[in-house]
Design a protein around this motif. Structure first.
Motif, PDB file in Angstrom:
ATOM      1  N   ALA A 277       0.938  -1.416   0.116  1.00 18.51           N
ATOM      2  CA  ALA A 277      -0.006  -0.058   0.217  1.00 18.51           C
ATOM      3  C   ALA A 277       0.950   1.257   0.040  1.00 18.51           C
ATOM      4  CB  ALA A 277      -0.970  -0.046   1.201  1.00 18.51           C
ATOM      5  N   ARG A 278       0.304   2.387  -0.349  1.00 22.73           N
ATOM      6  CA  ARG A 278       1.181   3.593  -0.310  1.00 22.73           C
ATOM      7  C   ARG A 278       1.438   4.005   1.177  1.00 22.73           C
ATOM      8  NH1 ARG A 278       1.064   6.135  -5.220  1.00 22.73           N
ATOM      9  NH2 ARG A 278      -0.376   4.896  -6.874  1.00 22.73           N
ATOM     10  N   THR A 279       0.323   3.764   2.124  1.00 23.62           N
ATOM     11  CA  THR A 279       0.389   4.304   3.399  1.00 23.62           C
ATOM     12  C   THR A 279       0.165   3.247   4.485  1.00 23.62           C
ATOM     13  OG1 THR A 279      -1.677   5.278   3.821  1.00 23.62           O
ATOM     14  CG2 THR A 279       0.172   6.622   2.868  1.00 23.62           C
ATOM     15  N   GLY A 280       0.204   3.353   5.639  1.00 22.94           N
ATOM     16  CA  GLY A 280       0.125   2.283   6.555  1.00 22.94           C
ATOM     17  C   GLY A 280      -1.302   2.275   6.912  1.00 22.94           C
ATOM     18  N   ASN A 281      -2.165   3.450   6.738  1.00 22.02           N
ATOM     19  CA  ASN A 281      -3.741   3.309   6.837  1.00 22.02           C
ATOM     20  C   ASN A 281      -4.312   2.595   5.719  1.00 22.02           C
ATOM     21  OD1 ASN A 281      -3.623   4.886   9.447  1.00 22.02           O
ATOM     22  ND2 ASN A 281      -3.947   6.768   8.121  1.00 22.02           N
ATOM     23  N   GLU A 282      -3.637   2.429   4.386  1.00 24.09           N
ATOM     24  CA  GLU A 282      -4.254   1.754   3.342  1.00 24.09           C
ATOM     25  C   GLU A 282      -3.796   0.425   3.558  1.00 24.09           C
ATOM     26  OE1 GLU A 282      -2.863   3.751  -0.026  1.00 24.09           O
ATOM     27  OE2 GLU A 282      -3.901   5.690   0.118  1.00 24.09           O
ATOM     28  N   LEU A 283      -3.243  -0.248   4.455  1.00 22.71           N
ATOM     29  CA  LEU A 283      -2.641  -1.557   4.501  1.00 22.71           C
ATOM     30  C   LEU A 283      -3.572  -2.218   4.973  1.00 22.71           C
ATOM     31  CD1 LEU A 283      -0.141  -2.602   3.483  1.00 22.71           C
ATOM     32  CD2 LEU A 283       0.666  -2.549   5.743  1.00 22.71           C
ATOM     33  N   TYR A 284      -4.726  -2.450   4.405  1.00 24.98           N
ATOM     34  CA  TYR A 284      -6.026  -3.109   5.304  1.00 24.98           C
ATOM     35  C   TYR A 284      -5.679  -4.767   4.905  1.00 24.98           C
ATOM     36  CZ  TYR A 284      -8.717  -5.522   1.372  1.00 24.98           C
ATOM     37  OH  TYR A 284      -9.084  -6.214   0.554  1.00 24.98           O
ATOM     38  N   GLY A 285      -6.434  -5.196   5.833  1.00 21.90           N
ATOM     39  CA  GLY A 285      -6.337  -6.869   6.085  1.00 21.90           C
ATOM     40  C   GLY A 285      -5.066  -7.537   6.209  1.00 21.90           C
ATOM     41  N   LEU A 286      -4.033  -6.881   6.452  1.00 20.85           N
ATOM     42  CA  LEU A 286      -2.567  -7.477   6.834  1.00 20.85           C
ATOM     43  C   LEU A 286      -2.758  -8.307   8.180  1.00 20.85           C
ATOM     44  CD1 LEU A 286       0.429  -7.561   6.538  1.00 20.85           C
ATOM     45  CD2 LEU A 286       0.703  -5.454   7.587  1.00 20.85           C
ATOM     46  N   ASP A 287      -3.356  -7.694   9.374  1.00 18.26           N
ATOM     47  CA  ASP A 287      -3.445  -8.560  10.727  1.00 18.26           C
ATOM     48  C   ASP A 287      -4.161  -9.657  10.273  1.00 18.26           C
ATOM     49  OD1 ASP A 287      -2.324  -6.408  11.708  1.00 18.26           O
ATOM     50  OD2 ASP A 287      -4.203  -5.367  12.761  1.00 18.26           O
ATOM     51  N   GLU A 288      -5.090  -9.758   9.632  1.00 15.53           N
ATOM     52  CA  GLU A 288      -5.812 -11.024   9.275  1.00 15.53           C
ATOM     53  C   GLU A 288      -4.745 -12.181   8.609  1.00 15.53           C
ATOM     54  OE1 GLU A 288      -9.587 -12.985   6.738  1.00 15.53           O
ATOM     55  OE2 GLU A 288      -8.830 -10.778   6.773  1.00 15.53           O
ATOM     56  N   MET A 289      -4.066 -11.618   7.653  1.00 14.57           N
ATOM     57  CA  MET A 289      -3.245 -12.351   7.057  1.00 14.57           C
ATOM     58  C   MET A 289      -2.058 -12.972   8.011  1.00 14.57           C
ATOM     59  SD  MET A 289      -4.287 -12.765   3.928  1.00 14.57           S
ATOM     60  CE  MET A 289      -5.955 -12.904   4.809  1.00 14.57           C
ATOM     61  N   LEU A 290      -1.577 -12.160   8.800  1.00 13.07           N
ATOM     62  CA  LEU A 290      -0.495 -12.394   9.759  1.00 13.07           C
ATOM     63  C   LEU A 290      -1.258 -13.419  10.999  1.00 13.07           C
ATOM     64  CD1 LEU A 290       0.989  -9.056  10.720  1.00 13.07           C
ATOM     65  CD2 LEU A 290       1.900 -11.032   9.315  1.00 13.07           C
ATOM     66  N   ARG A 291      -2.211 -13.031  11.152  1.00 23.10           N
ATOM     67  CA  ARG A 291      -3.024 -14.467  12.330  1.00 23.10           C
ATOM     68  C   ARG A 291      -3.129 -15.773  11.285  1.00 23.10           C
ATOM     69  NH1 ARG A 291      -6.288  -9.870  13.611  1.00 23.10           N
ATOM     70  NH2 ARG A 291      -7.798 -10.580  12.286  1.00 23.10           N
ATOM     71  N   LEU A 292      -3.536 -15.611  10.133  1.00 17.93           N
ATOM     72  CA  LEU A 292      -3.616 -16.874   9.313  1.00 17.93           C
ATOM     73  C   LEU A 292      -2.197 -17.550   9.233  1.00 17.93           C
ATOM     74  CD1 LEU A 292      -5.692 -18.410   7.754  1.00 17.93           C
ATOM     75  CD2 LEU A 292      -5.145 -17.134   5.773  1.00 17.93           C
ATOM     76  N   SER A 293      -1.239 -16.661   8.977  1.00 17.14           N
ATOM     77  CA  SER A 293       0.291 -17.273   8.831  1.00 17.14           C
ATOM     78  C   SER A 293       0.715 -18.059  10.109  1.00 17.14           C
ATOM     79  CB  SER A 293       1.383 -16.374   8.418  1.00 17.14           C
ATOM     80  OG  SER A 293       1.371 -15.156   9.452  1.00 17.14           O
ATOM     81  N   GLN A 294      -0.013 -17.521  11.203  1.00 11.60           N
ATOM     82  CA  GLN A 294       0.382 -18.151  12.687  1.00 11.60           C
ATOM     83  C   GLN A 294      -0.197 -19.568  12.726  1.00 11.60           C
ATOM     84  OE1 GLN A 294      -0.761 -15.452  15.351  1.00 11.60           O
ATOM     85  NE2 GLN A 294       1.004 -13.790  15.041  1.00 11.60           N
ATOM     86  N   ARG A 295      -1.253 -19.871  12.026  1.00  9.91           N
ATOM     87  CA  ARG A 295      -2.026 -21.211  12.103  1.00  9.91           C
ATOM     88  C   ARG A 295      -1.426 -21.931  10.971  1.00  9.91           C
ATOM     89  NH1 ARG A 295      -6.841 -17.576  12.269  1.00  9.91           N
ATOM     90  NH2 ARG A 295      -7.641 -18.433  10.360  1.00  9.91           N
ATOM     91  N   HIS A 296      -1.025 -21.334  10.017  1.00  8.14           N
ATOM     92  CA  HIS A 296      -0.607 -22.498   8.682  1.00  8.14           C
ATOM     93  C   HIS A 296       0.902 -22.089   8.516  1.00  8.14           C
ATOM     94  CE1 HIS A 296      -4.555 -23.302   8.136  1.00  8.14           C
ATOM     95  NE2 HIS A 296      -4.999 -21.981   7.882  1.00  8.14           N
ATOM     96  N   HIS A 297       1.799 -23.197   8.633  1.00  2.00           N
ATOM     97  CA  HIS A 297       3.094 -23.040   8.562  1.00  2.00           C
ATOM     98  C   HIS A 297       3.760 -22.710   7.263  1.00  2.00           C
ATOM     99  CE1 HIS A 297       3.742 -26.915   6.591  1.00  2.00           C
ATOM    100  NE2 HIS A 297       2.806 -27.157   7.448  1.00  2.00           N
ATOM    101  N   TRP A 298       2.837 -22.943   6.189  1.00  5.81           N
ATOM    102  CA  TRP A 298       3.319 -22.785   4.608  1.00  5.81           C
ATOM    103  C   TRP A 298       3.119 -21.432   4.355  1.00  5.81           C
ATOM    104  CZ3 TRP A 298      -1.248 -21.030   2.849  1.00  5.81           C
ATOM    105  CH2 TRP A 298      -2.482 -21.414   3.389  1.00  5.81           C
ATOM    106  N   LEU A 299       2.484 -20.744   5.119  1.00  4.97           N
ATOM    107  CA  LEU A 299       2.076 -19.223   4.780  1.00  4.97           C
ATOM    108  C   LEU A 299       3.292 -18.141   5.328  1.00  4.97           C
ATOM    109  CD1 LEU A 299       0.430 -17.110   2.940  1.00  4.97           C
ATOM    110  CD2 LEU A 299      -0.928 -16.999   5.136  1.00  4.97           C
TER     111      LEU A 299
END
Length: 385
Positions: A277-299
């Protein structure tokens, strides 16, 4: 044909205005097929003409393009009789604006080309009629604001909407009749036939503004048939590189959800996700993807912010991808602003990734710009994220 288009192209705006004027005067019944504001539609006319001329030496790809166009026109309400009316007015318009360059030879070439194109569109539409509806009614069953002019809109269709994770959908709203915009479902197909879209309001975007700020649960939308080939390929042993800029995360999220639902598809492969994204405010969905990576070792998930200093996440998405060292062992899926996708594609090509292993949606109007032939590359824009 190319000579005649070169002559009329500088007059494109006047040509389109004249064409639609005589079409609507002679055949007023077709006016209801078009939106009230014709500005975007006029541009689409020239795009279609240029694409036909571009593909005229490749019958196979011309037929593929016209078939896709014919199937897409079903949602507008186009029927066989309309093609004759359009052809009559189109050829007359080209003759008027080409002037002395409109020779009998060129006129015959255009007559033949339009005849082949319209026949292909009609046959494709007829075949498609036997397979599926022209449109699906979709009721909004969920709507929530995600901040930063972004809304999550969930709809339910009846009958069920058949699509694959990674594809995109044309959508019509009741607030802008006959104006269709393209959005990608942010989920893999569900058993309850619901689809979730992430819509960001863009300046001057009447459809996006309505979906973000005006839409309510119970409102009805219409969906055209699914389009796009950015779907997961058969397992190949190659790791996956997924790159998403802005709301381009939606189809990438759907691909990840499909993998999570069917882990056998991985067969030992790793998935590297880059969110930009251009700015941190526009970086939506990152937290969800990080949580998903904690549940799946392949991500593995990495962020890139191009217009704000954020330690550990600074840089444009294409630059971050370049620094990752992706090579020929990778299968890549790119989604986001056209400039970002074009730049990321070039980075991957320079790293040795074959074009067949780089997947993304068309960079412009999907039906008109969908890739058909590596010999006709998409226009690339210098608009990095």
């Amino acid at each position: 044909m190319r000579r005649s288009v070169a002559v009329v192209e500088p007059q494109a705006e006047e040509l389109a205005v004249y064409f639609y004027a005589i079409l609507f005067v002679r055949y007023p019944e077709v006016r209801s097929l078009f939106p009230e504001n014709m500005d975007v539609q006029r541009d689409r006319l020239l795009r279609a003409l240029l694409r036909i001329v571009d593909l005229v030496d490749s019958p196979e790809h011309l037929a593929q393009f016209c078939a896709r166009l014919g199937r897409d026109h079903r949602k507008f309400g186009a029927v066989t009789a309309h093609y004759g009316a359009v052809g009559e007015c189109l050829l007359e318009t080209l003759a008027r604006f080409a002037g002395p360059a409109w020779t009998p030879e060129i006129a015959l070439a255009w007559q033949r080309a339009y005849g082949i194109a319209s026949e292909t569109m009609i046959l494709a539409a007829d075949d498609d009629t036997r397979l599926r509806p022209a449109v699906w009614n979709a009721q909004i069953v969920g709507h929530r604001h995600l901040g930063n002019a972004l809304a999550e809109v969930t709809v339910a269709t009846d009958p069920a909407y058949p699509y694959r994770a990674g594809q995109y959908v044309s959508m019509e709203t009741p607030w802008r009749p006959r104006v269709w915009r393209h959005y990608s479902p942010a989920n893999a197909p569900r058993s309850d036939s619901t689809l979730t879209f992430h819509v960001r309001h863009v300046a001057g975007g009447h459809v996006s503004h309505a979906l973000v700020y005006r839409a309510r649960i119970g409102d009805m939308l219409r969906l055209g048939p699914p389009e796009g080939d950015m779907v997961l390929s058969a397992p190949s042993g190659r790791d996956l590189l997924l790159a998403a800029g802005g709301t381009g995360l939606a189809p990438i999220r759907a691909l990840i959800e499909q993998i999570a639902n069917d882990p056998h598809r991985l067969q030992g492969r790793h998935v590297n996700l880059f969110v930009g994204a251009r700015t941190g405010n526009e970086l939506y969905g990152l937290d969800e993807m990080l949580r998903l990576s904690q549940r799946h070792h392949w991500l593995t998930v990495r962020a890139a912010v191009s217009h704000e200093h954020i330690p550990g996440a600074e840089g444009s998405l294409p630059d971050v991808i370049a620094a990752s060292g992706a090579g020929a062992h990778t299968e890549a899926y790119l989604s986001g602003p056209p400039g970002m996708v074009a730049a990321a594609r070039q980075v991957l090509l320079r790293s040795g990734l074959p074009p067949a292993q780089i997947h993304h949606d068309p960079l412009g109007v999907p039906v008109l710009d969908a890739p058909l032939d590596p010999g006709h590359p998409e226009k690339e824009e210098d608009n990095r994220i």
